[in-house]
Enzyme design. Structure first.
Site, PDB file in Angstrom:
ATOM      1  N   GLU A 179      -4.767   3.893  -7.965  1.00  0.00           N
ATOM      2  CA  GLU A 179      -5.976   4.527  -7.444  1.00  0.00           C
ATOM      3  C   GLU A 179      -6.055   5.957  -7.970  1.00  0.00           C
ATOM      4  O   GLU A 179      -5.142   6.757  -7.763  1.00  0.00           O
ATOM      5  CB  GLU A 179      -5.992   4.541  -5.915  1.00  0.00           C
ATOM      6  CG  GLU A 179      -7.259   5.197  -5.375  1.00  0.00           C
ATOM      7  CD  GLU A 179      -7.329   5.270  -3.859  1.00  0.00           C
ATOM      8  OE1 GLU A 179      -8.119   6.089  -3.348  1.00  0.00           O
ATOM      9  OE2 GLU A 179      -6.595   4.520  -3.181  1.00  0.00           O
ATOM     10  N   LYS A 233      -7.233   9.499  -7.598  1.00  0.00           N
ATOM     11  CA  LYS A 233      -7.675  10.367  -6.507  1.00  0.00           C
ATOM     12  C   LYS A 233      -8.466  11.545  -7.091  1.00  0.00           C
ATOM     13  O   LYS A 233      -7.962  12.651  -7.233  1.00  0.00           O
ATOM     14  CB  LYS A 233      -6.470  10.868  -5.711  1.00  0.00           C
ATOM     15  CG  LYS A 233      -5.672   9.777  -5.036  1.00  0.00           C
ATOM     16  CD  LYS A 233      -6.472   9.040  -3.972  1.00  0.00           C
ATOM     17  CE  LYS A 233      -6.744   9.940  -2.789  1.00  0.00           C
ATOM     18  NZ  LYS A 233      -7.414   9.208  -1.688  1.00  0.00           N
ATOM     19  N   ASP A 265       0.560  -1.787   4.511  1.00  0.00           N
ATOM     20  CA  ASP A 265       1.746  -0.936   4.609  1.00  0.00           C
ATOM     21  C   ASP A 265       2.987  -1.754   4.964  1.00  0.00           C
ATOM     22  O   ASP A 265       4.099  -1.234   4.910  1.00  0.00           O
ATOM     23  CB  ASP A 265       1.546   0.132   5.686  1.00  0.00           C
ATOM     24  CG  ASP A 265       0.441   1.114   5.352  1.00  0.00           C
ATOM     25  OD1 ASP A 265       0.179   1.340   4.159  1.00  0.00           O
ATOM     26  OD2 ASP A 265      -0.171   1.666   6.301  1.00  0.00           O
ATOM     27  N   HIS A 283       0.832  -1.206   0.000  1.00  0.00           N
ATOM     28  CA  HIS A 283       0.000   0.000   0.000  1.00  0.00           C
ATOM     29  C   HIS A 283       0.868   1.257   0.000  1.00  0.00           C
ATOM     30  O   HIS A 283       1.617   1.497   0.947  1.00  0.00           O
ATOM     31  CB  HIS A 283      -0.892  -0.046   1.248  1.00  0.00           C
ATOM     32  CG  HIS A 283      -1.859   1.071   1.374  1.00  0.00           C
ATOM     33  ND1 HIS A 283      -1.807   1.988   2.395  1.00  0.00           N
ATOM     34  CD2 HIS A 283      -2.921   1.425   0.610  1.00  0.00           C
ATOM     35  CE1 HIS A 283      -2.800   2.847   2.275  1.00  0.00           C
ATOM     36  NE2 HIS A 283      -3.493   2.528   1.190  1.00  0.00           N
ATOM     37  N   ARG A 284       0.778   2.024  -1.084  1.00  0.00           N
ATOM     38  CA  ARG A 284       1.630   3.205  -1.297  1.00  0.00           C
ATOM     39  C   ARG A 284       3.110   2.815  -1.240  1.00  0.00           C
ATOM     40  O   ARG A 284       3.961   3.571  -0.781  1.00  0.00           O
ATOM     41  CB  ARG A 284       1.323   4.308  -0.281  1.00  0.00           C
ATOM     42  CG  ARG A 284      -0.148   4.697  -0.213  1.00  0.00           C
ATOM     43  CD  ARG A 284      -0.417   5.764   0.815  1.00  0.00           C
ATOM     44  NE  ARG A 284      -1.835   5.812   1.159  1.00  0.00           N
ATOM     45  CZ  ARG A 284      -2.356   6.512   2.159  1.00  0.00           C
ATOM     46  NH1 ARG A 284      -1.567   7.278   2.905  1.00  0.00           N
ATOM     47  NH2 ARG A 284      -3.654   6.481   2.418  1.00  0.00           N
ATOM     48  N   GLU A 319       0.406  -0.742  -4.738  1.00  0.00           N
ATOM     49  CA  GLU A 319      -0.728   0.183  -4.853  1.00  0.00           C
ATOM     50  C   GLU A 319      -0.184   1.589  -4.738  1.00  0.00           C
ATOM     51  O   GLU A 319       0.687   1.862  -3.900  1.00  0.00           O
ATOM     52  CB  GLU A 319      -1.755  -0.084  -3.747  1.00  0.00           C
ATOM     53  CG  GLU A 319      -3.039   0.736  -3.843  1.00  0.00           C
ATOM     54  CD  GLU A 319      -2.999   2.070  -3.089  1.00  0.00           C
ATOM     55  OE1 GLU A 319      -3.982   2.828  -3.172  1.00  0.00           O
ATOM     56  OE2 GLU A 319      -1.982   2.343  -2.403  1.00  0.00           O
ATOM     57  N   HIS A 332      -0.836  10.797  -2.552  1.00  0.00           N
ATOM     58  CA  HIS A 332      -2.150  10.426  -2.017  1.00  0.00           C
ATOM     59  C   HIS A 332      -3.048  11.619  -1.742  1.00  0.00           C
ATOM     60  O   HIS A 332      -4.172  11.698  -2.229  1.00  0.00           O
ATOM     61  CB  HIS A 332      -1.982   9.606  -0.731  1.00  0.00           C
ATOM     62  CG  HIS A 332      -3.292   9.219  -0.106  1.00  0.00           C
ATOM     63  ND1 HIS A 332      -3.945  10.015   0.810  1.00  0.00           N
ATOM     64  CD2 HIS A 332      -4.077   8.127  -0.292  1.00  0.00           C
ATOM     65  CE1 HIS A 332      -5.082   9.429   1.166  1.00  0.00           C
ATOM     66  NE2 HIS A 332      -5.180   8.285   0.514  1.00  0.00           N
ATOM     67  N   ASP A 338      -1.265   6.085  -5.695  1.00  0.00           N
ATOM     68  CA  ASP A 338      -2.332   7.063  -5.945  1.00  0.00           C
ATOM     69  C   ASP A 338      -1.853   8.082  -6.961  1.00  0.00           C
ATOM     70  O   ASP A 338      -0.685   8.495  -6.938  1.00  0.00           O
ATOM     71  CB  ASP A 338      -2.684   7.797  -4.645  1.00  0.00           C
ATOM     72  CG  ASP A 338      -2.956   6.825  -3.503  1.00  0.00           C
ATOM     73  OD1 ASP A 338      -4.079   6.349  -3.407  1.00  0.00           O
ATOM     74  OD2 ASP A 338      -2.017   6.560  -2.719  1.00  0.00           O
TER      75      ASP A 338
END
Length: 244
Positions: A109, A111, A229, A7-8, A34, A49, A36
């Protein structure tokens, strides 16, 4: 087997949404990353993000109000300043150029819930096509209208719907939206829900799974993937769960 998306990037141990966080995710054996995306003032697809740069950089202001060159002036080292010197906000193109040399999957993702970046969908899809990565990408957003647009623009790229609260009759909703997956907040995920999803052939990838007991639960449920994370911890737990 449940896949692990960093995640990120490996955001629990490295500055989120930076190249070093993505490199770390690959190093520890994540299945995917992943990240953003938003648009800079000059229309560049930047990986960040928040709609502002306040939390993750040493600057302040809205992403949309800076050109990409201006955004490069800020240090995105975030809370890891004692471990790393300088980290820049990357372009999506930089990530895609690198990911081509790996076997990683990539969840992008969009945003665009707070700010309507009118050309974001088309720009992202064009960039994915440029690198020939259509079959390794998942597009997701809390903006479900955006996902419907992505589906119409690129039927061969997977889409998934992000959401926080339980959906009423999610299987009908997914069919109407012509989406491939659901990315729910983990508190809405139950074992019967995952069984139903498997019946309807809908991918379930809950977020954000950071606590080890929760990782164990999601692996036990057999979700398609988790966003975490801490990909290294998740991989260790997943491997230890394998039956001899």
């Amino acid at each position: 087997m449940t896949k692990i998306f960093a995640h990120r990037g490996s955001a629990g141990t490295h500055p989120e949404n930076t190249m070093i966080a993505f490199y770390e995710a690959e190093r520890v054996g994540a299945d995917g990353i992943e990240l953003d995306v938003q648009l800079s003032k000059d229309g560049q697809i930047v990986v960040i993000h928040d709609e502002t740069i306040d939390r993750t950089t040493d600057g302040t202001g809205w992403v949309k109000d800076f050109t990409y060159r201006e955004l490069q002036q800020f240090n995105a080292v975030y809370k890891f300043a004692d471990q790393y010197d300088v980290c820049r906000i990357p372009l999506l193109e930089e990530v895609l150029a690198w990911i081509c040399s790996t076997t990683l999957l990539l969840n992008i993702e969009l945003k665009n819930s707070l700010i309507a970046y009118e050309t974001l969908e088309q720009k992202v899809i064009d960039m994915i096509r440029h690198y020939g990565l259509e079959d390794r990408i998942i597009l997701s957003s809390f903006n479900h209208n955006s996902m419907a647009l992505c589906r119409s623009l690129a039927p061969n790229i997977e889409t998934a719907l992000l959401y926080m609260e339980s959906l009423y009759d999610p299987w009908k909703y997914v069919r109407v939206m012509r989406a491939d997956g659901l990315h729910p907040y983990h508190r809405t995920v139950t074992e019967p829900f995952v069984r139903q999803a498997r019946h309807y052939q809908i991918a379930i990838r809950p977020f954000t799974i950071n606590q080890e007991p929760l990782m164990e639960k999601m692996f036990q449920y057999g979700v398609d993937a988790i966003f975490t994370d801490y990909p290294r911890n998740a991989k260790n737990i997943r491997e230890n769960k394998k039956t001899p």
